[in-house]
Scaffold this motif. Structure first.
Motif, PDB file in Angstrom:
ATOM      1  N   SER A 235       0.762  -1.477   0.160  1.00  0.00           N
ATOM      2  CA  SER A 235       0.476  -0.178  -0.257  1.00  0.00           C
ATOM      3  C   SER A 235       0.749   1.686   0.596  1.00  0.00           C
ATOM      4  CB  SER A 235      -0.892   0.078   1.129  1.00  0.00           C
ATOM      5  OG  SER A 235      -0.436   0.118   2.495  1.00  0.00           O
ATOM      6  N   GLY A 236       2.298   1.325  -0.174  1.00  0.00           N
ATOM      7  CA  GLY A 236       2.999   2.297  -0.041  1.00  0.00           C
ATOM      8  C   GLY A 236       3.804   2.931   1.166  1.00  0.00           C
ATOM      9  N   LEU A 237       3.711   2.780   2.740  1.00  0.00           N
ATOM     10  CA  LEU A 237       3.280   2.713   3.858  1.00  0.00           C
ATOM     11  C   LEU A 237       4.557   1.989   4.155  1.00  0.00           C
ATOM     12  CD1 LEU A 237      -0.402   2.614   5.444  1.00  0.00           C
ATOM     13  CD2 LEU A 237       1.214   4.707   4.469  1.00  0.00           C
ATOM     14  N   ASP A 264       7.656  10.484   8.815  1.00  0.00           N
ATOM     15  CA  ASP A 264       6.721  11.214   7.188  1.00  0.00           C
ATOM     16  C   ASP A 264       7.111   9.783   6.429  1.00  0.00           C
ATOM     17  OD1 ASP A 264       6.638  13.487   8.223  1.00  0.00           O
ATOM     18  OD2 ASP A 264       8.765  13.901   8.600  1.00  0.00           O
ATOM     19  N   GLN A 265       5.542  10.299   5.471  1.00  0.00           N
ATOM     20  CA  GLN A 265       5.498   8.684   4.382  1.00  0.00           C
ATOM     21  C   GLN A 265       5.964   9.651   3.405  1.00  0.00           C
ATOM     22  OE1 GLN A 265       4.652   5.874   4.736  1.00  0.00           O
ATOM     23  NE2 GLN A 265       4.441   5.671   7.481  1.00  0.00           N
ATOM     24  N   PRO A 266       6.688   8.733   1.909  1.00  0.00           N
ATOM     25  CA  PRO A 266       6.660   9.178   0.767  1.00  0.00           C
ATOM     26  C   PRO A 266       5.562   9.785   0.761  1.00  0.00           C
ATOM     27  CG  PRO A 266       7.010   6.835   0.963  1.00  0.00           C
ATOM     28  CD  PRO A 266       6.913   7.108   2.071  1.00  0.00           C
ATOM     29  N   SER A 267       5.408  10.546  -0.867  1.00  0.00           N
ATOM     30  CA  SER A 267       3.702  11.180  -1.362  1.00  0.00           C
ATOM     31  C   SER A 267       4.487  11.208  -2.545  1.00  0.00           C
ATOM     32  CB  SER A 267       2.750  11.918  -0.874  1.00  0.00           C
ATOM     33  OG  SER A 267       3.740  13.431  -0.104  1.00  0.00           O
ATOM     34  N   ALA A 268       3.268  11.332  -3.907  1.00  0.00           N
ATOM     35  CA  ALA A 268       3.866  11.995  -5.598  1.00  0.00           C
ATOM     36  C   ALA A 268       3.691  13.538  -5.119  1.00  0.00           C
ATOM     37  CB  ALA A 268       2.724  10.892  -5.846  1.00  0.00           C
ATOM     38  N   GLY A 269       4.352  13.961  -5.842  1.00  0.00           N
ATOM     39  CA  GLY A 269       4.328  15.024  -5.902  1.00  0.00           C
ATOM     40  C   GLY A 269       5.875  15.886  -5.796  1.00  0.00           C
TER      41      GLY A 269
END
Length: 297
Positions: A235-237, A264-269
């Protein structure tokens, strides 16, 4: 019927009597001329009644009536046209031989077809015949249509590995296999290195969070005797746990087995604005080579 009893002469009985007398005279003359005096010949010359064999006159059943002159049987005088003579019935003759078989007759016309008879009982099943020879291979059929795409299966377990080695001849590894995370330490000192020692990091911890579901990647970091192990889920965590190095002999690890998501989780952008300004900073020029033996504070 006796021959003398046939058609009567139109002149009456006298002319017929003349024929008998003439016959007797001729016979007498033959006896005188030839000189026969045999009783047999004399008997043969005696006139007989026509149609009756010698010696059979006394045994037949003729019933002649006396003639009109009162003399019975004298040279036929007194006989009428009809008499009643019947001889005895002879024995039945032998059966004749069977005649030859006659020719075969012509074939007769074909008769009408008879009615159909009742159906007979079903016969017993015959024995199974021998297996026939294998037939030739048929032609290859046309390729069938492509079937519909099946449903996407469940994601299989992920596998990953990461390793580091420090200056003290120690090697550390993190392994993810079949949804289980491991941490390992390997002492490389001495001429005969110790074997790897592994620790299961997915056991339920009495304190903190459990191992996350869907872990699919793993990494390890080390600073002095502090070890940090991180996993990335589908799930990207990102989750992490910590271990301390036990410097005893042999070396070992003391792990909390408590997993927690990083802050701080990675995120798009793009990164946040405060970090965006750092993109414009240019790195400083590298220091010129210093003379050997000069220490840099």
């Amino acid at each position: 019927m006796s021959p003398e009893n046939g058609t009567q002469s139109k002149l009456g009985p006298l002319p017929r009597r003349g024929r008998w007398i003439a016959g007797g005279a001729v016979a007498s003359l033959a006896v005188v001329v030839l000189g026969f005096t045999s009783p047999a010949l004399a008997g043969a010359a005696t006139p007989q009644r026509a149609g009756a064999p010698a010696g059979a006159q006394g045994g037949d059943k003729c019933k002649d009536k006396e003639d009109r002159y009162g003399v019975s049987g004298a040279l036929g005088y007194g006989d009428k046209d009809k008499d009643k003579c019947k001889g005895p019935k002879g024995d039945t003759g032998n059966t004749g031989d069977t005649g030859n078989t006659g020719d075969t007759g012509n074939t007769g016309d074909t008769g009408n077809t008879g009615n159909t008879g009742d159906t007979g009982n079903t016969g017993n099943t015959g024995n199974t015949g021998d297996t026939g020879n294998t037939g030739n291979t048929g032609n290859t059929g046309n390729t069938g249509n492509t079937g519909n795409t099946g449903n996407t299966g469940n994601t299989g377990p992920c596998s990953d590995v990461d390793a580091i080695r420090d200056q003290n001849s120690r090697e550390f590894k993190a392994v993810l296999s079949d949804n289980v995370a491991y941490a390992g330490i390997h002492d490389l000192t001495g001429t005969d290195p110790n074997p790897w020692v592994w620790y299961d990091l997915t056991d339920d911890s009495p304190v903190g969070g459990a191992f996350p579901e869907g872990a699919c990647g793993i990494s390890i970091a080390q600073q002095a005797n502090d070890i940090t192990i991180e996993v990335l889920t589908t799930s990207g965590l990102v989750y992490e746990t910590e271990c301390d190095v036990d410097t005893g002999n042999p070396l070992g690890l003391d792990c909390t087995e408590s997993w927690a998501p990083i802050t701080d989780q990675p995120s798009a952008g793009d990164p946040p604005p405060t970090l965006n300004a750092l993109r414009n900073l240019k790195p400083s020029k590298p220091l010129a080579r210093l003379p050997k033996g000069v220490a840099v504070n």
